[in-house]
Each structure stands twice: as structure tokens, then as C-alpha cells.
Design an enzyme around this catalytic site. Structure first.
Site, mmCIF file in Angstrom:
data_model
loop_
_atom_site.group_PDB
_atom_site.id
_atom_site.type_symbol
_atom_site.label_atom_id
_atom_site.label_comp_id
_atom_site.label_asym_id
_atom_site.label_seq_id
_atom_site.Cartn_x
_atom_site.Cartn_y
_atom_site.Cartn_z
ATOM 1 N N GLY A 1 0.883 -1.032 0.107
ATOM 2 C CA GLY A 1 -0.150 0.475 0.138
ATOM 3 C C GLY A 1 0.682 1.508 -0.078
ATOM 4 O O GLY A 1 1.745 1.529 -0.746
ATOM 5 N N ILE A 2 0.706 1.714 0.984
ATOM 6 C CA ILE A 2 1.258 3.720 0.694
ATOM 7 C C ILE A 2 2.132 3.496 1.090
ATOM 8 O O ILE A 2 3.386 4.106 0.360
ATOM 9 C CB ILE A 2 0.329 4.424 1.735
ATOM 10 C CG1 ILE A 2 -1.044 4.936 1.226
ATOM 11 C CG2 ILE A 2 0.676 6.035 2.190
ATOM 12 C CD1 ILE A 2 -1.970 5.418 2.771
ATOM 13 N N TYR B 1 -9.804 3.066 15.916
ATOM 14 C CA TYR B 1 -8.943 3.821 15.244
ATOM 15 C C TYR B 1 -9.000 4.883 14.587
ATOM 16 O O TYR B 1 -7.662 5.831 14.892
ATOM 17 C CB TYR B 1 -9.524 2.658 13.098
ATOM 18 C CG TYR B 1 -8.537 3.315 12.650
ATOM 19 C CD1 TYR B 1 -7.995 2.311 11.792
ATOM 20 C CD2 TYR B 1 -8.892 4.633 11.752
ATOM 21 C CE1 TYR B 1 -6.267 2.941 10.493
ATOM 22 C CE2 TYR B 1 -8.241 5.091 10.230
ATOM 23 C CZ TYR B 1 -7.346 3.797 10.393
ATOM 24 O OH TYR B 1 -6.715 4.742 9.032
ATOM 25 N N LYS C 1 -5.646 7.931 15.152
ATOM 26 C CA LYS C 1 -4.858 8.405 14.371
ATOM 27 C C LYS C 1 -5.139 10.086 14.891
ATOM 28 O O LYS C 1 -4.141 10.657 14.251
ATOM 29 C CB LYS C 1 -5.298 8.273 13.132
ATOM 30 C CG LYS C 1 -5.408 6.820 12.317
ATOM 31 C CD LYS C 1 -4.169 6.983 12.393
ATOM 32 C CE LYS C 1 -4.452 5.104 11.439
ATOM 33 N NZ LYS C 1 -2.573 5.174 11.018
ATOM 34 N N ALA D 1 -7.280 3.540 -2.455
ATOM 35 C CA ALA D 1 -6.699 2.300 -2.700
ATOM 36 C C ALA D 1 -5.848 1.371 -3.057
ATOM 37 O O ALA D 1 -4.804 1.204 -2.994
ATOM 38 C CB ALA D 1 -7.348 2.208 -4.757
HETATM 39 P P1 NAP Z 1 -1.683 -1.728 4.182
HETATM 40 O O1 NAP Z 1 -1.367 -1.863 2.930
HETATM 41 O O2 NAP Z 1 -2.189 -2.675 4.796
HETATM 42 O O3 NAP Z 1 -0.212 -1.514 4.245
HETATM 43 C C1 NAP Z 1 0.174 -1.667 6.220
HETATM 44 C C2 NAP Z 1 1.582 -2.587 6.218
HETATM 45 O O4 NAP Z 1 1.947 -2.328 7.918
HETATM 46 C C3 NAP Z 1 1.021 -3.763 5.621
HETATM 47 O O5 NAP Z 1 2.274 -3.889 5.175
HETATM 48 C C4 NAP Z 1 1.362 -4.346 7.330
HETATM 49 O O6 NAP Z 1 1.322 -5.813 6.952
HETATM 50 C C5 NAP Z 1 2.041 -3.855 8.015
HETATM 51 N N1 NAP Z 1 1.918 -4.276 8.815
HETATM 52 C C6 NAP Z 1 0.859 -4.312 9.614
HETATM 53 N N2 NAP Z 1 0.920 -3.391 11.376
HETATM 54 C C7 NAP Z 1 2.499 -3.616 11.185
HETATM 55 C C8 NAP Z 1 3.217 -4.418 12.805
HETATM 56 N N3 NAP Z 1 2.996 -4.414 13.873
HETATM 57 N N4 NAP Z 1 4.598 -4.048 11.947
HETATM 58 C C9 NAP Z 1 5.297 -3.990 10.354
HETATM 59 N N5 NAP Z 1 4.203 -3.891 9.601
HETATM 60 C C10 NAP Z 1 2.873 -4.159 10.480
HETATM 61 O O7 NAP Z 1 -2.464 -0.139 4.320
HETATM 62 P P2 NAP Z 1 -2.542 1.108 4.023
HETATM 63 O O8 NAP Z 1 -3.710 1.321 2.936
HETATM 64 O O9 NAP Z 1 -1.033 0.831 2.855
HETATM 65 O O10 NAP Z 1 -2.106 1.401 4.593
HETATM 66 C C11 NAP Z 1 -0.790 2.434 5.150
HETATM 67 C C12 NAP Z 1 -0.972 3.332 5.966
HETATM 68 O O11 NAP Z 1 -2.238 4.105 5.728
HETATM 69 C C13 NAP Z 1 -1.938 2.867 7.405
HETATM 70 O O12 NAP Z 1 -0.870 3.663 8.657
HETATM 71 C C14 NAP Z 1 -3.360 3.022 7.327
HETATM 72 O O13 NAP Z 1 -3.620 3.166 8.379
HETATM 73 C C15 NAP Z 1 -3.374 4.594 7.049
HETATM 74 N N6 NAP Z 1 -4.353 4.674 6.366
HETATM 75 C C16 NAP Z 1 -4.458 4.374 5.029
HETATM 76 C C17 NAP Z 1 -5.737 4.842 4.147
HETATM 77 C C18 NAP Z 1 -6.700 4.478 3.136
HETATM 78 O O14 NAP Z 1 -7.517 4.398 2.953
HETATM 79 N N7 NAP Z 1 -5.565 2.438 2.489
HETATM 80 C C19 NAP Z 1 -6.369 6.155 4.782
HETATM 81 C C20 NAP Z 1 -5.748 6.972 5.990
HETATM 82 C C21 NAP Z 1 -4.763 6.355 6.267
HETATM 83 P P3 NAP Z 1 -0.366 -6.724 7.283
HETATM 84 O O15 NAP Z 1 -0.523 -6.433 5.758
HETATM 85 O O16 NAP Z 1 0.874 -7.676 7.891
HETATM 86 O O17 NAP Z 1 -0.709 -6.320 7.942
#
Ligand code: NAP
Length: 263
Positions: free
Chosen positions: A27-28, A169, A173, A203
Site C-alpha cells: 500500500g501507501i 482507529y 489517528k 485504494a
Molecule cells: P496496507 O496496504 O495494509 O499496508 C500497511 C502495512 O503495514 C502492511 O504491509 C502491514 O502488514 C504492515 N503492518 C501492520 N502492522 C504492522 C506491524 N505491527 N509492524 C510492521 N508492519 C505492520 O495499508 P495502507 O492502506 O497502505 O495503510 C498504510 C497507512 O495508511 C496505515 O497507517 C493506515 O492507517 C493509513 N491510512 C490508510 C488509508 C486508506 O484508505 N488505505 C487512509 C488513511 C490512512 P500486514 O498486511 O501483514 O498487516
């Protein structure tokens, strides 16, 4: 007009700098890590994923001509993160850039949620960012070159998402945003800038699972730009905040939400 001494594109150049990115396996975090490499940084990639996400990120970074290492670790372990920062500095050099993107999301009505679900999410999303920032800043203070840290918060730290029961959550944040501002003030005289990015609906695997299809349609219709962000759209804001282009920005929360928080 004063003599022009600035080279504007150069302000975004990260050549010769070492970055540390958590959540870099998906992801991000993954896309930002690749973007930092494309802007010239060598990057340490950290994630706890069991699939090959980190390996893919590593390949992209190396393809862009930069050095990279990947580290499998959990951001809730202060020992593991301290060790990871140490390994980064030994293998790549003094750490000056960091992006803390590791996070999890889930939902449940407050009155039904068991304490364990609350605590696990808080441990990753809030304490994990605290642990990461502490290890990164300790390294930056020790080498004396300063640095720039970006924490990935969320617009959910500013608004309450309609129809999503995720008080834990949202609180995590809001905590990341205010903790980033507080750290920015603690370290302002050490040459360390701390800012956060608050993405809107983006996404990523976090919310594009098949069972989320109906939900994502709703997210799109609620967003003034009528779509979710792509992960690419988080790269520019991160590069900006990390780079010299943002040299007077600290304690900022940058909303990247397609206008969501205006309504
Ligand atoms: P994502 O694709 O699930 O990426 C998050 C990554 O962090 C995953 O690889 C996950 O591994 C890893 N992770 C989770 N727990 C961890 C831990 N304890 N130690 C090390 N790595 C860990 O999600 P994303 O959407 O890119 O999210 C990235 C950030 O953006 C997050 O902080 C999320 O809250 C924030 N965010 C996302 C959105 C959205 O709409 N997507 C919006 C606002 C903010 P696993 O997959 O194994 O858990």
C-alpha cells in the site's frame, strides 16, 4: 528582485540521503518507499508481512538505482525497531529521513468491541509510531545531522467516517496527528522536523478487498472528487514534507483527501 539562488526542482532531490520506511511491504508505505528511491534516497524497508511484499518493494528500489535493505520486524517491539535503525545506519549510512506507515484497521461497535481488539490496534497504530519515531530521532540526535520524519495518520483523525464503527482507529489517528506536532516541538532545536500526512480513502489492500466493494463505492460517492486516492497520490506529499522544499514546515498535518474534510 533579489538574485535567484534557489534551484526549485533540486529542493525535492533526496540524493545521498538514507530513509527508513515502516509498512513498506504494501500500500501507501510501499509506494512512498519506491518514490523516495526514485528521488535519490537509499531506503531501509520494514514490514511484518509474511508474503513477498517487502521483496517486491526491494526489487523496485534496486531497479531505480538505489541501495535498499529489507527488515522483517514488528513496530510494536521497541527492541526490534531500535535494532532495525541500527542495521540501517551500519548498512546504508546516517538516517535522515523516515516515514512511519505501518498500521492496521478494523471496525466493531464500541459497545461490543472487546478490549483486546482496541488494545492491539492502539499498539500498532499509535504506540508503533511512537516507538518508530523514538528510534529514528535517537539516531538523528546522535549523528547531529538532523532529519525529517513523516507519520501516516488519516483523515479519520480529523473527522468521523460515516457508517464506520471504528472509534479506536479514529482515536489512534487523532493521536498520531497530535503526537507528531508534540514531537515536532520537542525536537525543533535538534534540526528534526516531524509532520504527518492524513490520507482520505485510498485504494490499498486495506480497503479494496472483495468484501469491501460496496463500501468503496460509498467512499467514492462521499468524496468531493468522486473517487478514492491512488497510492501514487501519497508520494508527492511525502517527498515534499521530507525534502528541503518543506524546510520551514514542522508540526504540519497535510490532509490528502480529495476535499473530503471540506464538507
Ligand atoms: P496496507 O496496504 O495494509 O499496508 C500497511 C502495512 O503495514 C502492511 O504491509 C502491514 O502488514 C504492515 N503492518 C501492520 N502492522 C504492522 C506491524 N505491527 N509492524 C510492521 N508492519 C505492520 O495499508 P495502507 O492502506 O497502505 O495503510 C498504510 C497507512 O495508511 C496505515 O497507517 C493506515 O492507517 C493509513 N491510512 C490508510 C488509508 C486508506 O484508505 N488505505 C487512509 C488513511 C490512512 P500486514 O498486511 O501483514 O498487516
Amino acid at each position: 528582485m533579489n538574485e535567484i539562488i534557489l534551484n526549485a526542482p533540486k529542493m525535492f532531490d533526496l540524493s545521498g540521503r538514507v530513509a527508513f520506511v515502516t509498512g513498506a511491504g504494501s500500500g501507501i508505505g510501499q509506494r512512498i518507499a519506491i518514490g523516495l528511491a526514485q528521488c535519490g534516497a537509499d531506503v531501509a524497508l520494514l514490514d511484518c508481512r509474511s508474503d513477498d511484499g517487502l521483496g517486491q518493494t526491494l526489487e523496485y528500489v534496486v531497479e531505480s538505482g538505489q541501495k535498499a535493505i529489507s527488515i522483517s520486524a514488528d513496530v510494536t517491539s521497541s527492541e526490534a525497531i531500535a535494532e532495525a535503525v541500527k542495521e540501517t545506519e551500519v548498512k546504508l549510512g546516517p538516517l535522515v529521513l523516515a516515514v512511519n506507515a505501518a498500521g492496521i484497521a478494523n471496525a466493531n461497535p464500541c459497545e461490543e468491541m472487546i478490549e483486546d481488539q482496541y488494545q492491539t490496534l492502539m499498539d500498532v497504530n499509535l504506540k508503533g509510531v511512537w516507538i518508530s519515531c523514538q528510534a529514528e530521532a535517537r539516531a538523528m540526535i546522535a549523528h547531529g545531522k538532523g532529519g525529517s520524519i513523516v507519520n501516516i495518520a488519516s483523515m479519520s483523525g480529523v473527522i468521523v467516517n460515516r457508517g464506520l464503527n471504528q472509534a479506536h482507529y479514529n482515536a489512534s489517528k487523532a493521536g498520531v496527528i497530535h503526537m507528531s506536532k508534540s514531537m515536532a516541538m520537542e525536537w525543533v532545536d535538534r534540526g528534526i522536523r516531524v509532520n504527518s500526512i492524513s490520507p482520505g480513502y485510498t485504494a490499498t489492500p486495506m480497503n479494496t478487498r472483495p468484501e469491501m466493494l460496496k463500501q468503496t463505492k460509498k467512499f467514492e460517492s462521499q468524496t468531493p472528487m468522486k473517487r478514492m486516492a491512488s497510492v501514487d497520490e501519497m508520494v508527492g506529499p511525502a517527498v515534499f514534507l521530507l525534502s528541503d522544499a518543506a524546510s520551514f514546515c514542522t508540526g504540519v498535518d497535510l490532509l490528502v483527501d480529495g476535499g473530503f474534510c471540506c464538507w
